[in-house]
Design a protein around this motif. Sequence first.
Motif, mmCIF file in Angstrom:
data_model
loop_
_atom_site.group_PDB
_atom_site.id
_atom_site.type_symbol
_atom_site.label_atom_id
_atom_site.label_comp_id
_atom_site.label_asym_id
_atom_site.label_seq_id
_atom_site.Cartn_x
_atom_site.Cartn_y
_atom_site.Cartn_z
ATOM 1 N N PHE A 80 0.712 -1.264 -0.045
ATOM 2 C CA PHE A 80 0.118 0.049 -0.025
ATOM 3 C C PHE A 80 0.861 1.045 -0.165
ATOM 4 O O PHE A 80 0.404 2.296 -0.048
ATOM 5 N N LEU A 139 6.313 4.875 -0.731
ATOM 6 C CA LEU A 139 7.493 5.597 -0.239
ATOM 7 C C LEU A 139 8.721 4.734 -0.637
ATOM 8 O O LEU A 139 9.580 5.080 -0.606
ATOM 9 N N GLU A 164 -0.706 -1.819 10.595
ATOM 10 C CA GLU A 164 -1.592 -1.783 9.637
ATOM 11 C C GLU A 164 -2.692 -2.791 9.889
ATOM 12 O O GLU A 164 -3.872 -2.306 9.583
ATOM 13 N N LYS A 184 3.750 -7.153 4.403
ATOM 14 C CA LYS A 184 4.451 -6.156 5.596
ATOM 15 C C LYS A 184 5.791 -6.659 5.974
ATOM 16 O O LYS A 184 6.657 -6.030 6.506
#
Length: 445
Positions: free
Chosen positions: A155, A158, A257, A270
């Motif tokens: 998601f 960055l 998250e 993750k």
Amino acid sequence: MKNIDMLLVYPKPGKDSPLQLTPLSILYPGALFESQGMRVAYHDDRFDTEESLIDLIKHSKEIGVSAFTGFQCGEAARILKLAKRLNPEIVTGVGGHHARILPDQVQAEPFVDKVWPLPSYGEYLFPFKPHTEIHFKRTDMQYFTSRGCPFACRFCALRSPWEPKDAGDIDRELRAIHEKAGFDYVSFADPNIAYDRYKDGGGWHTIDSVSRIRQIGKTLRDLKVFWDGNIRSPDLTPEMVESLVYANCTSIEIGCESGNEYFLRNLIKKGHGVEAIKTAAKNIRGSGISMMYSFIANMPGETPAMLRDTMELIDWIVDTDPAARVSIYNYTPYPGSPMFDDAVNGVGGYPKFTPPTTMEGWAQLRLMQTPIYWITGLNFRMDNTKKNFPGEDWKIIEPYVKMAQSKWKSRDVSEFPCEEVERLIERQFEKRRIAAEQEASKEQK
Ligand code: SF4
């Protein structure tokens, strides 16, 4: 006469942000342009007046705005349109996160002449100079000890290589700013302050991140400066917590998250599961550091049962770590990540997302602050709520806090009077702003 080569403007980043962080996204590029011999002027729209902006625009050959996707894009568009109206010859440009992820869309705006699409400009320079000192002095100090994050959370837009700043440079720069600007708190904006691998011309290097935090901490202890930052759950080992405490860290944020193992590992990738979050909570509790546990709800592929797992985990966290602060943001499909494509394609039953096509369109998206955001916030961000409604004002928000608590207990997060709460908070900000102005004018007399 146009005696300014480049006017750099930091547009307001939000309607009601309590933090006024140092506008590094114009100060670093400014240092770069100055190093090329340009005459640069800076305008921070949170502090500087419209009259001064108008005057600067009239005397500038070029204007650049920095914009993050969302509210700030709308402000950036407003300022560039104003610039074109007042000074039709002016060259307009957009930089920052939004220009990086959507360069073609930004370039297509009729009021934009150029785009700066790279992740950073001039960040190897030191932007603190006598003429930029004011931008550090009047803001909440923000600084980077590293750049980038190499993880691949689906998601997140960055991701980029992790690049640590030299510890000697950090020491020298923080001391120089401290001597003139005199801050006692700093927010480290690194997405991942304790990573340990980077590549340079000499190949790959692995560093001892616990020692690095101690080394940076030595400077902060000498200066009597406290700080907050962002770290990944698996990095919060007992040794790291000890090092953070030594280093004067008072607040740290982890991106949790979700509380669902499958969702964390397989759908958002993750890189860790629920156990890493629980271990981090156990390691940090009682350390004196308040941890902010950040969650995201309603991503493509998340089921109601998975969201309930998140709420169960949050209950476990606040029982385990009494200093915990918790937020759940509603997922907003920002471009630049694989999950954005899932949202556009309606993966997992997600209502197909039609992305805005203009900067003003992105500014109007207010998907993050939904019932679950406010219900969680009014339950687990008492720090903010108490700050916003001090003393007698508590009575104004108390009924909403009680409603949020009851809704959380019954796991009913589908509806909440979000707009009413937002309006109340805006009014409190306005009240504070007026009080601060009155205080300042009293001091002047
Ligand atoms: S969410 Fe955090 S850990 Fe994941 S890629 Fe983004 S910055 Fe890195």
